[in-house]
Design a protein around this motif. Structure first.
Motif, PDB file in Angstrom:
ATOM      1  N   ASP A  84      35.358 -80.542 -54.394  1.00 50.13           N
ATOM      2  CA  ASP A  84      35.313 -81.896 -53.796  1.00 50.13           C
ATOM      3  C   ASP A  84      33.760 -82.131 -54.145  1.00 50.13           C
ATOM      4  N   ALA A  85      33.413 -83.551 -54.197  1.00 47.38           N
ATOM      5  CA  ALA A  85      32.171 -84.140 -54.181  1.00 47.38           C
ATOM      6  C   ALA A  85      31.658 -84.137 -52.774  1.00 47.38           C
ATOM      7  N   VAL A  86      30.506 -83.616 -52.790  1.00 52.61           N
ATOM      8  CA  VAL A  86      29.613 -83.652 -51.217  1.00 52.61           C
ATOM      9  C   VAL A  86      28.648 -84.504 -51.587  1.00 52.61           C
ATOM     10  N   LEU A  87      28.473 -85.438 -50.470  1.00 54.46           N
ATOM     11  CA  LEU A  87      27.820 -86.795 -50.746  1.00 54.46           C
ATOM     12  C   LEU A  87      27.242 -87.047 -49.454  1.00 54.46           C
ATOM     13  N   PRO A  88      26.091 -87.535 -49.251  1.00 50.92           N
ATOM     14  CA  PRO A  88      25.017 -88.041 -48.152  1.00 50.92           C
ATOM     15  C   PRO A  88      26.041 -89.069 -47.566  1.00 50.92           C
ATOM     16  N   GLU A  89      26.131 -88.972 -46.222  1.00 56.21           N
ATOM     17  CA  GLU A  89      26.846 -90.202 -45.716  1.00 56.21           C
ATOM     18  C   GLU A  89      26.992 -91.466 -46.005  1.00 56.21           C
ATOM     19  N   HIS A  90      25.851 -91.975 -46.394  1.00 51.68           N
ATOM     20  CA  HIS A  90      25.609 -93.461 -46.640  1.00 51.68           C
ATOM     21  C   HIS A  90      25.670 -93.614 -48.067  1.00 51.68           C
ATOM     22  N   GLY A  94      20.296 -85.627 -52.562  1.00 52.59           N
ATOM     23  CA  GLY A  94      21.102 -85.478 -54.010  1.00 52.59           C
ATOM     24  C   GLY A  94      22.725 -85.413 -53.376  1.00 52.59           C
ATOM     25  N   VAL A  95      23.479 -85.011 -54.561  1.00 52.25           N
ATOM     26  CA  VAL A  95      24.821 -84.991 -54.417  1.00 52.25           C
ATOM     27  C   VAL A  95      25.479 -83.444 -54.992  1.00 52.25           C
ATOM     28  N   SER A  96      26.443 -82.861 -54.538  1.00 49.15           N
ATOM     29  CA  SER A  96      26.947 -81.644 -55.272  1.00 49.15           C
ATOM     30  C   SER A  96      28.262 -81.640 -55.355  1.00 49.15           C
ATOM     31  N   ALA A  97      28.876 -80.515 -55.808  1.00 50.48           N
ATOM     32  CA  ALA A  97      30.115 -80.366 -55.836  1.00 50.48           C
ATOM     33  C   ALA A  97      30.692 -78.947 -55.391  1.00 50.48           C
ATOM     34  N   LEU A  98      31.498 -78.601 -54.473  1.00 51.67           N
ATOM     35  CA  LEU A  98      31.792 -77.301 -53.769  1.00 51.67           C
ATOM     36  C   LEU A  98      33.111 -77.452 -53.515  1.00 51.67           C
ATOM     37  N   PRO A  99      33.937 -76.069 -53.742  1.00 51.36           N
ATOM     38  CA  PRO A  99      35.133 -75.755 -53.601  1.00 51.36           C
ATOM     39  C   PRO A  99      35.644 -75.713 -52.140  1.00 51.36           C
ATOM     40  N   ALA A 100      36.695 -76.300 -51.675  1.00 49.57           N
ATOM     41  CA  ALA A 100      37.178 -76.374 -50.223  1.00 49.57           C
ATOM     42  C   ALA A 100      36.887 -75.384 -49.327  1.00 49.57           C
ATOM     43  N   LEU A 101      36.955 -74.015 -49.807  1.00 49.53           N
ATOM     44  CA  LEU A 101      36.929 -73.049 -48.813  1.00 49.53           C
ATOM     45  C   LEU A 101      35.449 -72.830 -48.446  1.00 49.53           C
ATOM     46  N   VAL A 102      34.414 -73.165 -49.189  1.00 54.72           N
ATOM     47  CA  VAL A 102      32.989 -72.990 -48.606  1.00 54.72           C
ATOM     48  C   VAL A 102      32.488 -74.162 -47.760  1.00 54.72           C
ATOM     49  N   HIS A 103      33.447 -75.336 -47.362  1.00 59.75           N
ATOM     50  CA  HIS A 103      32.974 -76.188 -46.803  1.00 59.75           C
ATOM     51  C   HIS A 103      32.740 -75.763 -45.127  1.00 59.75           C
ATOM     52  N   PRO A 104      33.515 -74.858 -44.623  1.00 54.23           N
ATOM     53  CA  PRO A 104      32.931 -74.465 -43.239  1.00 54.23           C
ATOM     54  C   PRO A 104      31.633 -73.644 -43.316  1.00 54.23           C
ATOM     55  N   VAL A 124      26.527 -76.370 -42.996  1.00 60.94           N
ATOM     56  CA  VAL A 124      25.952 -76.794 -41.770  1.00 60.94           C
ATOM     57  C   VAL A 124      26.412 -78.153 -41.630  1.00 60.94           C
ATOM     58  N   PRO A 125      26.884 -78.675 -40.411  1.00 57.47           N
ATOM     59  CA  PRO A 125      27.607 -79.926 -40.323  1.00 57.47           C
ATOM     60  C   PRO A 125      26.277 -80.794 -40.177  1.00 57.47           C
ATOM     61  N   GLY A 126      26.393 -82.119 -40.836  1.00 55.95           N
ATOM     62  CA  GLY A 126      25.352 -83.002 -40.932  1.00 55.95           C
ATOM     63  C   GLY A 126      25.798 -84.501 -41.656  1.00 55.95           C
ATOM     64  N   ARG A 127      25.007 -85.263 -41.966  1.00 52.66           N
ATOM     65  CA  ARG A 127      25.175 -86.348 -42.554  1.00 52.66           C
ATOM     66  C   ARG A 127      25.720 -86.365 -43.903  1.00 52.66           C
ATOM     67  N   LEU A 128      27.139 -85.690 -44.117  1.00 56.86           N
ATOM     68  CA  LEU A 128      27.675 -85.706 -45.211  1.00 56.86           C
ATOM     69  C   LEU A 128      29.057 -85.887 -45.299  1.00 56.86           C
ATOM     70  N   VAL A 129      29.656 -86.340 -46.603  1.00 54.18           N
ATOM     71  CA  VAL A 129      30.917 -86.650 -46.649  1.00 54.18           C
ATOM     72  C   VAL A 129      31.432 -85.845 -47.991  1.00 54.18           C
ATOM     73  N   ARG A 130      32.891 -85.672 -47.709  1.00 59.06           N
ATOM     74  CA  ARG A 130      33.449 -84.954 -48.879  1.00 59.06           C
ATOM     75  C   ARG A 130      34.421 -86.155 -49.451  1.00 59.06           C
ATOM     76  N   ARG A 131      34.689 -86.144 -50.908  1.00 61.90           N
ATOM     77  CA  ARG A 131      35.870 -86.718 -51.706  1.00 61.90           C
ATOM     78  C   ARG A 131      36.116 -86.120 -52.859  1.00 61.90           C
ATOM     79  N   PRO A 132      37.469 -85.974 -52.996  1.00 60.51           N
ATOM     80  CA  PRO A 132      38.259 -85.302 -53.996  1.00 60.51           C
ATOM     81  C   PRO A 132      37.571 -85.633 -55.397  1.00 60.51           C
ATOM     82  N   LEU A 133      37.468 -84.779 -56.238  1.00 64.00           N
ATOM     83  CA  LEU A 133      36.812 -84.821 -57.610  1.00 64.00           C
ATOM     84  C   LEU A 133      37.919 -84.987 -58.479  1.00 64.00           C
TER      85      LEU A 133
END
Length: 314
Positions: free
Chosen positions: A168-174, A238-248, A251-260
């Motif tokens: 997934d794309a890992v993005l800042p909230e806004h 910045g932004v990043s890309a991480l596999p779904a299993l590492v998302h837990p 640390v929860p924060g102001r970020l969102v995930r979107r499928p790549l």
């Protein structure tokens, strides 16, 4: 001094029963063979253990001490065999499992919990690390088996598919891309990219995905920990890309995930087995527990799916 368990068993039975006839019946042997065993023991020890005549059997002082020691030896022998039996049944011992941090922290804890609930005498050693070190531990014999990504098949290991998770794309909230339902690798590559370190399988796969999308990965910053990368994204760096299993692990924060997409990239995780070693009984029981979890567990985290089960026996 060549004293046998057979001799000690024979003597202890006679000494407790104070009768050759009763001891022979208890052991289901002939009285003559029992007498020979006791005589052989006395001859080996060089001392008389029993005073006997046609009617009576009495322990000598040496015989009383011999009975005490014989009981200790026979009890330890029985206990040792019982422990060996529990080990052979996979009820006692240790399992050494090498794996990636995301697997150790997210996928395996409920499996370990169920395994230990059924087999409280078993311990589980988790040897977590990056892909290369994980595979080396299996080949070198430090780990019984592993759960890991595998860049290429290597001699000495066998692979069985376990799970796959999507990047997934890992993005800042806004971030503007957060408004999209999907994000392409090309779009992600135009942003300041925060990468996992070059020795990680995640980095290998993100570099390959950017190349497939016709982009060159030029990270603005990189960190060895996915949690650190998530923190940097959450801070808006910045932004990043991480596999779904590492998302837990992020640390929860102001970020969102979107499928790549463009391309869709999935990371495949395998059970990695040594080809030239027999799995210890406890390791086989652990893998059976993992298979049971595969078939009965609740849904995995979003973006994570089981691979088709391998019907082969462990």
């Amino acid at each position: 001094m060549d004293v046998t368990l057979r001799q000690l068993t024979a003597y202890a039975a006679v000494a407790r029963a104070v009768s050759f006839t009763a001891a022979a019946a208890e052991l289901h042997v002939s009285q003559s063979s029992l007498s020979r065993a006791v005589a052989d023991l006395e001859r080996t020890l060089g001392m008389r253990l029993l005073e006997r005549d046609t009617r009576n059997v009495r322990l000598t002082p040496a015989g009383a001490e011999a009975l005490r020691i014989a009981d200790q030896i026979l009890s330890a022998h029985r206990a040792g065999l019982a422990q060996l039996g529990r080990y052979g049944a996979g009820e006692r011992g240790a399992v050494a499992l090498a794996t990636l941090p995301s697997v150790a922290a997210v996928l395996l804890p409920p499996v370990i919990s169920a395994f230990r609930a059924r087999r409280p005498e078993m311990t589980v050693r988790l040897l977590d690390g990056l892909e290369r070190s994980v595979l080396e531990r299996v080949v070198d014999g430090d780990a019984d088996f592993a759960v890991s990504t595998v860049a290429r098949r290597a001699p000495g290991i066998t692979l069985r598919p376990l799970v796959r998770d999507r990047f997934d794309a890992v993005l800042p909230e806004h971030h503007p891309l957060a408004e999209r339902e999907e994000v392409t690798w090309e779009e992600l590559g135009r942003e300041p990219f925060l990468a996992v370190g070059t020795d990680s399988s995640v980095r290998r796969m993100t570099d390959a995905a950017f190349a497939q999308a016709g982009m060159e990965a030029n990270p603005t910053a990189e960190a060895s920990s996915v949690a650190t990368v998530g923190g940097l994204v959450s801070a808006g760096l910045g932004v990043s890309a991480l596999p779904a299993l590492v998302h837990p692990l992020v640390v929860p924060g102001r970020l969102v995930r979107r499928p790549l997409v463009g391309p869709v990239v999935e990371r495949r995780l395998y059970v990695v087995l040594p080809t030239r070693r027999t799995l210890p009984p406890g390791a086989r029981r652990f893998l059976e527990q993992l298979e049971e979890f595969r078939s009965t567990a609740d849904a995995l985290p979003a973006g994570v799916a089981w691979e088709e089960a391998d019907d082969g026996a462990w």
